[in-house]
Design a protein around this motif. Structure first.
Motif, PDB file in Angstrom:
ATOM      1  N   LEU A   1       0.869  -1.188  -0.154  1.00  0.00           N
ATOM      2  CA  LEU A   1       0.140  -0.019   0.108  1.00  0.00           C
ATOM      3  C   LEU A   1       0.932   1.274  -0.108  1.00  0.00           C
ATOM      4  N   ALA A   2       2.367   0.960   0.250  1.00  0.00           N
ATOM      5  CA  ALA A   2       2.970   2.298   0.107  1.00  0.00           C
ATOM      6  C   ALA A   2       3.238   3.008  -1.290  1.00  0.00           C
ATOM      7  N   ASP A   3       2.632   1.836  -2.321  1.00  0.00           N
ATOM      8  CA  ASP A   3       2.511   2.538  -3.727  1.00  0.00           C
ATOM      9  C   ASP A   3       1.180   3.094  -3.927  1.00  0.00           C
ATOM     10  N   GLU A   4       1.448   4.291  -4.640  1.00  0.00           N
ATOM     11  CA  GLU A   4       0.254   5.235  -4.616  1.00  0.00           C
ATOM     12  C   GLU A   4      -0.693   4.309  -5.542  1.00  0.00           C
ATOM     13  N   ARG A   5      -0.197   3.607  -6.576  1.00  0.00           N
ATOM     14  CA  ARG A   5      -1.589   2.923  -7.223  1.00  0.00           C
ATOM     15  C   ARG A   5      -2.097   1.937  -6.785  1.00  0.00           C
ATOM     16  N   GLU A   6      -1.606   1.144  -5.761  1.00  0.00           N
ATOM     17  CA  GLU A   6      -2.213   0.307  -4.813  1.00  0.00           C
ATOM     18  C   GLU A   6      -3.215   0.788  -3.767  1.00  0.00           C
ATOM     19  N   ARG A   7      -2.514   1.970  -3.134  1.00  0.00           N
ATOM     20  CA  ARG A   7      -3.358   2.796  -2.350  1.00  0.00           C
ATOM     21  C   ARG A   7      -4.602   3.248  -2.975  1.00  0.00           C
ATOM     22  N   ARG A   8      -4.725   3.687  -4.088  1.00  0.00           N
ATOM     23  CA  ARG A   8      -5.810   4.119  -5.133  1.00  0.00           C
ATOM     24  C   ARG A   8      -6.778   3.073  -5.028  1.00  0.00           C
ATOM     25  N   LYS A   9      -6.254   2.016  -5.629  1.00  0.00           N
ATOM     26  CA  LYS A   9      -6.930   0.678  -5.673  1.00  0.00           C
ATOM     27  C   LYS A   9      -7.778   0.217  -4.494  1.00  0.00           C
ATOM     28  N   MET A  10      -6.984   0.484  -3.510  1.00  0.00           N
ATOM     29  CA  MET A  10      -7.658  -0.025  -1.964  1.00  0.00           C
ATOM     30  C   MET A  10      -8.807   1.046  -1.641  1.00  0.00           C
ATOM     31  N   GLU A  11      -8.571   2.302  -1.627  1.00  0.00           N
ATOM     32  CA  GLU A  11      -9.579   3.254  -1.679  1.00  0.00           C
ATOM     33  C   GLU A  11     -10.767   3.269  -2.558  1.00  0.00           C
ATOM     34  N   SER A  12     -10.717   2.900  -3.786  1.00  0.00           N
ATOM     35  CA  SER A  12     -11.835   2.563  -4.691  1.00  0.00           C
ATOM     36  C   SER A  12     -12.453   1.276  -4.229  1.00  0.00           C
ATOM     37  N   GLU A  13     -11.636   0.293  -3.865  1.00  0.00           N
ATOM     38  CA  GLU A  13     -12.417  -1.136  -3.291  1.00  0.00           C
ATOM     39  C   GLU A  13     -13.363  -0.730  -2.080  1.00  0.00           C
ATOM     40  N   LEU A  14     -12.907   0.131  -1.122  1.00  0.00           N
ATOM     41  CA  LEU A  14     -13.414   0.441  -0.010  1.00  0.00           C
ATOM     42  C   LEU A  14     -15.017   1.377  -0.360  1.00  0.00           C
ATOM     43  N   GLU A  15     -14.503   2.292  -1.053  1.00  0.00           N
ATOM     44  CA  GLU A  15     -15.765   3.104  -1.611  1.00  0.00           C
ATOM     45  C   GLU A  15     -16.870   2.373  -2.412  1.00  0.00           C
ATOM     46  N   ARG A  16     -16.265   1.283  -3.060  1.00  0.00           N
ATOM     47  CA  ARG A  16     -17.423   0.423  -3.828  1.00  0.00           C
ATOM     48  C   ARG A  16     -18.121  -0.452  -2.583  1.00  0.00           C
ATOM     49  N   ARG A  17     -17.317  -1.072  -1.691  1.00  0.00           N
ATOM     50  CA  ARG A  17     -17.973  -1.762  -0.801  1.00  0.00           C
ATOM     51  C   ARG A  17     -18.942  -1.159   0.065  1.00  0.00           C
TER      52      ARG A  17
ATOM     53  N   GLY B   1     -13.394   9.601  -3.688  1.00  0.00           N
ATOM     54  CA  GLY B   1     -12.733  10.626  -2.907  1.00  0.00           C
ATOM     55  C   GLY B   1     -13.051  10.457  -1.634  1.00  0.00           C
ATOM     56  N   ALA B   2     -14.335   9.872  -1.126  1.00  0.00           N
ATOM     57  CA  ALA B   2     -14.638   9.605   0.195  1.00  0.00           C
ATOM     58  C   ALA B   2     -14.016   8.924   1.088  1.00  0.00           C
ATOM     59  N   VAL B   3     -12.997   8.404   0.662  1.00  0.00           N
ATOM     60  CA  VAL B   3     -12.315   7.563   1.540  1.00  0.00           C
ATOM     61  C   VAL B   3     -10.592   7.690   1.693  1.00  0.00           C
ATOM     62  N   LEU B   4      -9.950   7.836   2.357  1.00  0.00           N
ATOM     63  CA  LEU B   4      -8.508   7.877   2.584  1.00  0.00           C
ATOM     64  C   LEU B   4      -7.726   6.734   3.109  1.00  0.00           C
ATOM     65  N   VAL B   5      -6.570   6.326   2.537  1.00  0.00           N
ATOM     66  CA  VAL B   5      -5.957   5.063   3.053  1.00  0.00           C
ATOM     67  C   VAL B   5      -4.601   5.742   3.226  1.00  0.00           C
ATOM     68  N   ASP B   6      -3.988   5.684   4.474  1.00  0.00           N
ATOM     69  CA  ASP B   6      -2.848   6.286   5.085  1.00  0.00           C
ATOM     70  C   ASP B   6      -1.840   5.430   5.430  1.00  0.00           C
TER      71      ASP B   6
ATOM     72  N   MET C   1      -4.156   3.692   8.340  1.00  0.00           N
ATOM     73  CA  MET C   1      -5.314   3.920   8.969  1.00  0.00           C
ATOM     74  C   MET C   1      -6.361   4.236   7.582  1.00  0.00           C
ATOM     75  N   VAL C   2      -7.532   4.103   7.938  1.00  0.00           N
ATOM     76  CA  VAL C   2      -8.597   4.338   6.751  1.00  0.00           C
ATOM     77  C   VAL C   2      -9.299   5.272   7.419  1.00  0.00           C
ATOM     78  N   SER C   3      -9.701   6.494   6.681  1.00  0.00           N
ATOM     79  CA  SER C   3     -10.572   7.647   7.289  1.00  0.00           C
ATOM     80  C   SER C   3     -11.685   7.768   6.052  1.00  0.00           C
ATOM     81  N   CYS C   4     -12.502   8.454   6.545  1.00  0.00           N
ATOM     82  CA  CYS C   4     -13.678   8.677   5.443  1.00  0.00           C
ATOM     83  C   CYS C   4     -14.647  10.026   5.974  1.00  0.00           C
ATOM     84  N   GLN C   5     -15.636  10.179   5.127  1.00  0.00           N
ATOM     85  CA  GLN C   5     -16.557  11.360   5.515  1.00  0.00           C
ATOM     86  C   GLN C   5     -17.346  10.622   6.840  1.00  0.00           C
ATOM     87  N   GLU C   6     -17.852  11.478   7.610  1.00  0.00           N
ATOM     88  CA  GLU C   6     -18.245  10.942   8.659  1.00  0.00           C
ATOM     89  C   GLU C   6     -19.722  10.287   8.677  1.00  0.00           C
TER      90      GLU C   6
END
Length: 409
Positions: free
Chosen positions: A307-323, A329-334, A383-388
């Protein structure tokens, strides 16, 4: 040029500056830093020369800029010191108002901008050609080379670190960063041109290392601060390369206003930051989970490393948003470690030599120093953060994704 000035500093008290220091302190490049907050949104710093290349909110957007433009704040600092960067102040100031540039100030005082840049930007030790500039009466001229010049700026005991621990502790109101600065300074000695600490200063050194570790885990990587920084980084990722270069020369307030006026996702995130409508932490993975020798710890380490790779991080953010049925853009992975390489390479360093009968590294003498080398600098590794409003849905989705790694599904 010339004269002197008294600065009443809230941490170090009265400081008298003159000569090259006064001229640099009066330059537009340095005064820009008075409007940049080192802790993101916490307090204003009293800047020093090696900070010249910092962008808005200090190190916050540095990884974005490095990934897109190929430069970090040290490279930008070199460009400013040597005069290779464009004069950003010319947009507002005419030549008479602007005054001399940084390289012009240095040359006026007999200093080579290239040599200063090399020292400030960690590009090598000073050569022995500088031997004739040492203070003979002060007993320096017999040393093999002024290694201490480099150590004052880049070491586990450099001036910047001693300052920011006290300053950040003062402005944030926490006691973690309190160090015995007088004891440290009064036990520093020179040995064959190298900066060391006498044995009677070991306790003060250990206290400084503990303070540094606690400030990183409790203040610099406080979850709310990291969420805000993550939001600003994502806003920066929505800018063009040209916009990023423009933004890097702005102050904190200017960059938020620029993004808000630009609109789009960058504007939305900037508005949330401006009015403190921050994302909330939905899921965190403790660093201790990566420290084991079992297969589960190994799998988790590999997952976090990926997940340190930006592309993999974006993929995980998209997957979490889908689920979670969340908008883009509502989910951030740090994952903090990659940013540490750029912004704080000293974080776990304890390579301070202690002078007794012979020089010894502190880690060979102090079990506490060795323990701090093993202590995770950040209490969490993911850490995963998102809109409240979608926090619970994202939390469930993150748990499923993360624990599926352990099951191999």
């Amino acid at each position: 040029m010339g004269g002197k000035k008294i600065i009443n500093d809230p941490v170090h008290g009265t400081i008298k500056i003159s000569g090259v220091l006064l001229d640099i302190a009066s330059s537009p490049e340095l005064n820009r830093l008075s409007q940049i907050r080192q802790l993101g949104l916490a307090y204003l710093v009293f800047p020093v020369l090696h900070d010249l290349g910092h962008g808005p909110f200090s190190h916050t957007m540095e990884k974005v800029f490095h990934d897109r433009i190929g430069k970090d704040h040290m490279a930008l600092t070199r460009d400013i010191i040597t005069g290779e960067s464009s004069d950003w102040s010319s947009e507002w100031l005419d030549p008479e108002e602007r005054g001399p540039t940084i390289p012009e100030i240095l040359e006026h005082h007999g200093l080579d901008p290239g040599e200063v840049a090399s020292l400030v930007c960690q590009e090598g030790r000073p050569s022995n050609d500088s031997q004739d500039k040492l203070d003979v009466d002060g007993g320096q001229a017999y040393f093999g080379g002024p290694e201490y010049l480099f150590q004052i700026i880049h070491s586990a005991l450099d001036a910047d670190q001693l300052d920011f621990l006290l300053r950040d502790s003062h402005y944030t109101g926490v006691a973690y960063g309190i160090i015995d600065l007088d004891r440290i300074v009064n036990t520093i000695t020179l040995h064959h041109g190298e900066m060391m600490v006498e044995k009677r200063g070991i306790s003060a050194l250990e206290g400084m290392l503990v303070a540094r570790s606690l400030m990183y885990s409790s203040v610099y990587f406080h979850k709310t601060s990291r969420i805000a920084e993550g939001m600003l980084c994502r806003a920066g990722e929505h800018l063009t390369d040209s916009e990023l270069e423009t933004v890097w020369k702005m102050s904190d307030g200017e960059v938020l206003r620029f993004m808000m006026e630009r609109g789009g996702k960058a504007g939305e995130l900037a508005k949330r930051l401006r009015f403190r409508r921050l994302y909330k932490s939905a899921f965190r993975l403790d660093s201790e989970m990566l420290s084991g020798e079992d297969d589960d710890s190994g799998q988790m380490r590999e997952f976090v490393r990926t997940l340190a790779d930006e592309r993999e991080r974006r993929k995980m953010e998209s997957e979490l948003e889908r689920r979670a049925n969340a908008p883009p853009g509502a989910v951030l992975v740090d994952v903090p470690d990659p940013g540490l390489v750029l912004s704080e390479p000293r974080l776990k360093r304890t390579d301070i030599n202690v002078l007794g009968e012979r020089p010894e590294p502190l880690s060979a003498i102090s079990s506490l120093a060795r323990a701090l080398q093993r202590r995770p600098p950040v209490p969490w590794c993911l850490m995963v953060s998102c809109q409240e409003e979608i926090r619970e849905d994202v939390a469930r989705a993150a748990e499923k994704v993360v624990w599926s790694v352990l099951s191999g599904s």
